[in-house]
Design an enzyme around this catalytic site. Structure first.
Site, mmCIF file in Angstrom:
data_model
loop_
_atom_site.group_PDB
_atom_site.id
_atom_site.type_symbol
_atom_site.label_atom_id
_atom_site.label_comp_id
_atom_site.label_asym_id
_atom_site.label_seq_id
_atom_site.Cartn_x
_atom_site.Cartn_y
_atom_site.Cartn_z
ATOM 1 N N CYS A 133 0.675 -1.090 -0.212
ATOM 2 C CA CYS A 133 0.115 -0.105 -0.107
ATOM 3 C C CYS A 133 0.908 1.154 0.122
ATOM 4 O O CYS A 133 0.483 2.343 -0.755
ATOM 5 C CB CYS A 133 -0.815 0.014 1.212
ATOM 6 N N THR A 134 1.776 1.268 0.679
ATOM 7 C CA THR A 134 3.074 2.383 0.548
ATOM 8 C C THR A 134 3.699 2.564 -0.678
ATOM 9 O O THR A 134 3.404 3.573 -1.363
ATOM 10 C CB THR A 134 4.018 2.055 1.681
#
Length: 158
Positions: A48-49
């Site tokens: 997600c980062t």
């Protein structure tokens, strides 16, 4: 739960969700503009980062072409605020703790991981056109390389 997946031409389900600062953001506020709405499982996790940073790094290109970006996860606003600060994110992240938008977009449902079946966020991206209709619907996207593919799909790749 087998929600109907969205397809190009469908009306985009409207939503009102709090951002990382607790301010309500409505999809309808963006009528007249194109919006990239992406759903991701959890702020601060490696995939997600990577995806959020790819959107951040491509934001000028998307904005210049008339696209706004909204990221949505089931995280609480406080967690999103930490994520925004840690990664220097410059677009709104919205909190969908009740999973209403996630379900409306069929971005929450049955997933399989290492043979286990469970309910979770299905990493998905939608482009909502200026009239509030789905222009692009992509389910089960990969975190890495997805933004580059989206730019190609929108004919924005340089």
């Amino acid at each position: 739960m087998t929600e109907q997946r969205l397809s190009p031409g469908d009306k985009a389900p409207d939503f009102t969700l709090p951002d990382s600062e607790g301010n309500d953001v409505k999809l309808s506020d963006f009528r007249g503009k194109s919006v990239v709405v992406y759903f991701y499982p959890s702020a601060g996790t490696p995939g997600c980062t990577k995806q959020a940073c790819d959107f951040r790094d491509s934001l000028a290109q998307l904005n210049d072409a008339g696209y706004q970006v909204l990221g949505i996860s089931p995280d609480k606003p406080a967690k999103l605020a930490k994520f925004v600060e840690a990664e220097g994110l410059t677009f709104p992240l919205l909190s969908d703790t009740e999973k209403t938008a996630l379900k409306a977009y069929s971005a929450f449902g049955e997933k399989k991981n290492y043979g286990k079946v469970y309910e979770g966020v299905i990493r998905s991206t939608f482009v909502v056109d200026a009239d509030g209709k789905i222009a692009v619907a992509q389910y089960n996207v990969r975190a890495t390389g997805h933004v580059a593919k989206l730019l190609r799909d929108l004919d924005l790749a340089s």
